[in-house]
Motif scaffolding. Structure first.
Motif, PDB file in Angstrom:
ATOM      1  N   HIS A 152       0.844  -1.191   0.000  1.00 30.93           N
ATOM      2  CA  HIS A 152       0.000   0.000   0.000  1.00 30.93           C
ATOM      3  C   HIS A 152       0.879   1.240   0.000  1.00 30.93           C
ATOM      4  O   HIS A 152       1.879   1.311   0.721  1.00 30.93           O
ATOM      5  CB  HIS A 152      -0.897   0.006   1.245  1.00 30.93           C
ATOM      6  N   ASP A 153       0.537   2.235  -0.830  1.00 32.12           N
ATOM      7  CA  ASP A 153       1.228   3.522  -0.801  1.00 32.12           C
ATOM      8  C   ASP A 153       2.727   3.313  -1.037  1.00 32.12           C
ATOM      9  O   ASP A 153       3.108   2.690  -2.018  1.00 32.12           O
ATOM     10  CB  ASP A 153       0.910   4.235   0.525  1.00 32.12           C
TER      11      ASP A 153
ATOM     12  N   ASP B 253      -3.841   1.564  -4.161  1.00 24.62           N
ATOM     13  CA  ASP B 253      -4.018   3.012  -4.250  1.00 24.62           C
ATOM     14  C   ASP B 253      -2.773   3.764  -4.708  1.00 24.62           C
ATOM     15  O   ASP B 253      -2.425   4.806  -4.146  1.00 24.62           O
ATOM     16  CB  ASP B 253      -4.514   3.584  -2.913  1.00 24.62           C
TER      17      ASP B 253
ATOM     18  N   TRP C 256      -7.083  12.504   3.339  1.00 20.07           N
ATOM     19  CA  TRP C 256      -6.965  11.347   2.455  1.00 20.07           C
ATOM     20  C   TRP C 256      -7.984  10.258   2.759  1.00 20.07           C
ATOM     21  O   TRP C 256      -8.078   9.292   2.004  1.00 20.07           O
ATOM     22  CB  TRP C 256      -5.556  10.756   2.550  1.00 20.07           C
TER      23      TRP C 256
ATOM     24  N   TRP D 289      -8.008   0.334  -5.446  1.00 19.68           N
ATOM     25  CA  TRP D 289      -7.858   1.731  -5.052  1.00 19.68           C
ATOM     26  C   TRP D 289      -9.175   2.251  -4.506  1.00 19.68           C
ATOM     27  O   TRP D 289     -10.249   1.707  -4.784  1.00 19.68           O
ATOM     28  CB  TRP D 289      -7.371   2.582  -6.223  1.00 19.68           C
TER      29      TRP D 289
ATOM     30  N   GLY E  59      -9.601   7.945  -2.946  1.00 26.75           N
ATOM     31  CA  GLY E  59      -8.180   7.848  -2.632  1.00 26.75           C
ATOM     32  C   GLY E  59      -7.331   8.762  -3.490  1.00 26.75           C
ATOM     33  O   GLY E  59      -7.847   9.601  -4.245  1.00 26.75           O
ATOM     34  N   LEU E  60      -6.031   8.582  -3.412  1.00 23.55           N
ATOM     35  CA  LEU E  60      -5.108   9.458  -4.133  1.00 23.55           C
ATOM     36  C   LEU E  60      -5.186   9.268  -5.644  1.00 23.55           C
ATOM     37  O   LEU E  60      -4.816  10.176  -6.392  1.00 23.55           O
ATOM     38  CB  LEU E  60      -3.673   9.218  -3.652  1.00 23.55           C
TER      39      LEU E  60
ATOM     40  N   HIS F 289      -7.918   6.754   0.806  1.00 19.08           N
ATOM     41  CA  HIS F 289      -6.594   6.208   0.540  1.00 19.08           C
ATOM     42  C   HIS F 289      -6.242   5.024   1.430  1.00 19.08           C
ATOM     43  O   HIS F 289      -5.503   4.127   1.019  1.00 19.08           O
ATOM     44  CB  HIS F 289      -5.563   7.327   0.735  1.00 19.08           C
TER      45      HIS F 289
END
Length: 285
Positions: free
Chosen positions: A94-95, A119, A169, A228, A232-233, A260
């Motif tokens: 994630h991220d 995401d 977020w 995602w 989210g972003l 996010h």
């Protein structure tokens, strides 16, 4: 269970379900730690051994002053898999952890059977897109890359700075609220802010390596799961189109009512989708 192992370059802390079955490794992002997976781990542990490490520089893992390029961070995870006694791994990121997972897939394809990325769009795509939406969504990335300044400004009020991101977020804000004190404490430890920003400061070498791989036609060749959040972003982005040049067998979907922080905002939905993918036959076949 939470424990640590000494790897060749650092001591890595991780959460371990201790279960049987194939190994699943969950990689967190910024500004979080392995704690973000606490609601997902037990659902996956019914089928797998689930390990969620604190990435280099995060949580209770060591915070060296070098090694935050994604190649080195992916190597940390490869070494952890080996130390745990496994030849292959199912990897969920994630991220920032998804960026580490992307690099792992390119550098250690023989060790990877399944890959799920949450995401994000590819780093190279994000920087090459150059749209006003990119600037609005990723202003913090450039700020975090500045030497010394983020530590100077954020260090005076870690709680307020991190809380800004959790509130902006997240769609399900109450779902992440109880965990914020944990993350504030984690980033208040000596060296933690600097290490988290160093993760972003490694962007230039990351982009150089990503560009070289892209020009050479190196891709993720296994079927890859992309998930995602609607808010989210990357919500509103054609995520599948962004990934296809990098992972031509990618597929996935958007999670409604989610921002996010998928593992905390929609843990049950996320676990169900992950299991539907992770329980398939080896994705390399």
């Amino acid at each position: 269970m939470e424990t640590s192992r000494r790897l060749p370059d650092l001591t890595m802390n991780y959460r371990d379900s201790g279960g049987d079955g194939p190994l699943v490794v969950l990689l967190h992002g910024w500004p979080q730690t392995s704690y973000c997976w606490r609601l997902v781990e037990p659902l996956l542990a019914e089928h797998f051994r689930v390990v969620a490490p604190d990435l280099r520089g995060y949580g209770l893992s060591d915070k060296p002053v070098t090694g935050y390029d994604k190649a080195r961070m992916a190597q940390d995870i490869r070494e952890l898999v080996t130390v745990l006694g496994y030849d292959t791994v199912r990897l969920v990121g994630h991220d920032r952890g998804a960026r580490v997972a992307h690099r792992f897939a390119l550098d250690y394809p023989e060790a990877l059977t399944h890959l799920s990325l949450l995401d994000i769009c590819p780093t190279l795509h994000t920087f090459r897109s150059g749209t006003p939406e990119t600037a609005r969504g990723y202003w913090h990335w450039l700020f975090h890359m500045k030497p010394d300044l983020p530590e100077l400004l954020v260090g005076a009020n870690v709680d307020a700075y991190l809380r800004y991101f959790f509130e902006h977020w997240a769609v399900q804000r109450a779902a992440v609220e109880e965990a914020i004190p944990h993350y504030v404490a984690a980033f208040s430890r000596p060296g933690a802010l600097r290490a988290g920003f160093d993760d972003y400061r490694a962007t230039i070498p990351d982009l150089e390596l990503d560009s070289a791989d892209f020009e050479a036609g190196r891709q993720i060749m296994i079927p890859t799961q992309l998930l995602w959040g609607e808010g989210g972003l990357v919500g509103g982005t054609d995520v599948l189109a962004a990934w296809r040049p990098f992972a031509p067998r990618a597929s996935g979907q958007e999670l409604a009512g989610c921002g996010h922080f998928l593992p905390e905002e929609q843990p049950l939905v996320l676990a169900e989708l992950l299991l539907a993918y992770l329980l398939t036959e080896t994705a390399r076949s």
